[in-house]
Motif scaffolding. Structure first.
Motif, PDB file in Angstrom:
ATOM      1  N   GLN A  20     -40.518  56.252  -2.267  1.00 43.56           N
ATOM      2  CA  GLN A  20     -41.463  55.135  -2.235  1.00 43.56           C
ATOM      3  C   GLN A  20     -40.768  53.774  -2.254  1.00 43.56           C
ATOM      4  O   GLN A  20     -41.444  52.743  -2.264  1.00 43.56           O
ATOM      5  CB  GLN A  20     -42.419  55.232  -3.429  1.00 43.56           C
ATOM      6  N   ALA A  21     -39.430  53.770  -2.302  1.00 50.75           N
ATOM      7  CA  ALA A  21     -38.659  52.529  -2.443  1.00 50.75           C
ATOM      8  C   ALA A  21     -39.150  51.734  -3.653  1.00 50.75           C
ATOM      9  O   ALA A  21     -39.305  50.525  -3.605  1.00 50.75           O
ATOM     10  CB  ALA A  21     -38.715  51.694  -1.163  1.00 50.75           C
ATOM     11  N   ASP A  22     -39.367  52.453  -4.751  1.00 51.83           N
ATOM     12  CA  ASP A  22     -39.893  51.865  -5.993  1.00 51.83           C
ATOM     13  C   ASP A  22     -38.732  51.693  -6.981  1.00 51.83           C
ATOM     14  O   ASP A  22     -38.338  52.635  -7.674  1.00 51.83           O
ATOM     15  CB  ASP A  22     -40.962  52.795  -6.563  1.00 51.83           C
ATOM     16  N   TYR A  53     -29.976  49.554  -3.806  1.00 51.38           N
ATOM     17  CA  TYR A  53     -29.385  50.252  -2.659  1.00 51.38           C
ATOM     18  C   TYR A  53     -30.443  51.089  -1.943  1.00 51.38           C
ATOM     19  O   TYR A  53     -30.588  51.011  -0.722  1.00 51.38           O
ATOM     20  CB  TYR A  53     -28.226  51.131  -3.143  1.00 51.38           C
ATOM     21  N   TRP A  54     -31.193  51.901  -2.705  1.00 50.78           N
ATOM     22  CA  TRP A  54     -32.190  52.774  -2.074  1.00 50.78           C
ATOM     23  C   TRP A  54     -33.396  51.990  -1.562  1.00 50.78           C
ATOM     24  O   TRP A  54     -33.990  52.352  -0.544  1.00 50.78           O
ATOM     25  CB  TRP A  54     -32.624  53.888  -3.020  1.00 50.78           C
ATOM     26  N   VAL A  55     -33.758  50.891  -2.225  1.00 51.11           N
ATOM     27  CA  VAL A  55     -34.870  50.063  -1.731  1.00 51.11           C
ATOM     28  C   VAL A  55     -34.503  49.463  -0.376  1.00 51.11           C
ATOM     29  O   VAL A  55     -35.343  49.384   0.526  1.00 51.11           O
ATOM     30  CB  VAL A  55     -35.237  48.968  -2.759  1.00 51.11           C
ATOM     31  N   LYS A  56     -33.236  49.059  -0.206  1.00 47.21           N
ATOM     32  CA  LYS A  56     -32.786  48.515   1.088  1.00 47.21           C
ATOM     33  C   LYS A  56     -32.641  49.612   2.144  1.00 47.21           C
ATOM     34  O   LYS A  56     -32.896  49.394   3.324  1.00 47.21           O
ATOM     35  CB  LYS A  56     -31.445  47.796   0.919  1.00 47.21           C
ATOM     36  N   MET A  57     -32.177  50.794   1.713  1.00 50.06           N
ATOM     37  CA  MET A  57     -31.909  51.881   2.654  1.00 50.06           C
ATOM     38  C   MET A  57     -33.209  52.524   3.171  1.00 50.06           C
ATOM     39  O   MET A  57     -33.286  52.895   4.344  1.00 50.06           O
ATOM     40  CB  MET A  57     -31.043  52.941   1.972  1.00 50.06           C
ATOM     41  N   PRO A  59     -36.298  51.583   4.142  1.00 51.23           N
ATOM     42  CA  PRO A  59     -36.934  51.141   5.399  1.00 51.23           C
ATOM     43  C   PRO A  59     -36.080  51.424   6.638  1.00 51.23           C
ATOM     44  O   PRO A  59     -36.614  51.582   7.731  1.00 51.23           O
ATOM     45  CB  PRO A  59     -37.116  49.637   5.221  1.00 51.23           C
ATOM     46  N   ARG A  60     -34.767  51.482   6.470  1.00 53.02           N
ATOM     47  CA  ARG A  60     -33.871  51.733   7.605  1.00 53.02           C
ATOM     48  C   ARG A  60     -33.951  53.180   8.087  1.00 53.02           C
ATOM     49  O   ARG A  60     -33.801  53.436   9.278  1.00 53.02           O
ATOM     50  CB  ARG A  60     -32.424  51.444   7.218  1.00 53.02           C
ATOM     51  N   ILE A  61     -34.132  54.114   7.146  1.00 52.24           N
ATOM     52  CA  ILE A  61     -34.055  55.526   7.515  1.00 52.24           C
ATOM     53  C   ILE A  61     -35.359  56.293   7.313  1.00 52.24           C
ATOM     54  O   ILE A  61     -35.461  57.440   7.723  1.00 52.24           O
ATOM     55  CB  ILE A  61     -32.905  56.239   6.760  1.00 52.24           C
ATOM     56  N   ASN A  62     -36.342  55.670   6.652  1.00 55.99           N
ATOM     57  CA  ASN A  62     -37.642  56.305   6.431  1.00 55.99           C
ATOM     58  C   ASN A  62     -37.465  57.725   5.889  1.00 55.99           C
ATOM     59  O   ASN A  62     -37.971  58.699   6.449  1.00 55.99           O
ATOM     60  CB  ASN A  62     -38.463  56.308   7.718  1.00 55.99           C
ATOM     61  N   ALA A  63     -36.710  57.836   4.800  1.00 51.88           N
ATOM     62  CA  ALA A  63     -36.356  59.144   4.240  1.00 51.88           C
ATOM     63  C   ALA A  63     -37.390  59.653   3.255  1.00 51.88           C
ATOM     64  O   ALA A  63     -38.038  58.872   2.556  1.00 51.88           O
ATOM     65  CB  ALA A  63     -35.000  59.060   3.545  1.00 51.88           C
TER      66      ALA A  63
END
Length: 141
Positions: A20-22, A53-57, A59-63
């Protein structure tokens, strides 16, 4: 799988935060001085830095990470995971990997991630964890 163990639940909560990029949710699972080791770039140190790091990553990879299997012993948990993501070719793909977690005071203190991503340019002599203190921890040298 040891699904009912609190450490497995904590890893699933961490993955929920990643998915959730939370940042707040992720940070609630970390020790302040958490370290995440990777095989393809230097470690990320600190709760705020790792969450960022994960909040930025994301949106780039939609993981979307899914925990598949876990084994817990003492203050450690080893898991296998599957990540569905959007690759640089814009296709949805799966990557599978394993992570070794160390816990302190019921929080994640260390993550060691083992996986290969065929889209990364690997110009390495080995696939050791970058920056991991192998010798200091008495690993074979």
């Amino acid at each position: 799988m040891t699904k009912e163990h609190p450490y497995v639940t904590l890893v699933e909560k961490y993955y929920q935060g990643c998915n959730q990029a939370d940042a707040d949710l992720m940070m609630s699972t970390f020790c302040d001085d958490v370290v995440h080791y990777f095989t393809h770039h230097p470690p990320v140190e600190g709760a705020q830095n790792l969450a960022s790091y994960w909040v930025k990553m994301q949106p780039r990879i939609n993981a979307q990470w899914q925990l598949d299997h876990a084994v817990v012993q003492g203050d450690e948990c080893v898991i296998e995971w599957t990540m569905s993501w959007t690759s640089p070719t814009k296709q949805r793909e799966l990557i599978r990997g394993a992570e070794w977690y160390v816990f302190r005071d019921d929080k994640i203190a260390e993550i060691r991630a083992y996986y290969l991503n065929r889209h990364l340019p690997y110009e390495r002599e080995n696939f050791e964890l970058d920056g991991f203190p192998y010798e200091a921890r008495h690993y074979s040298m």
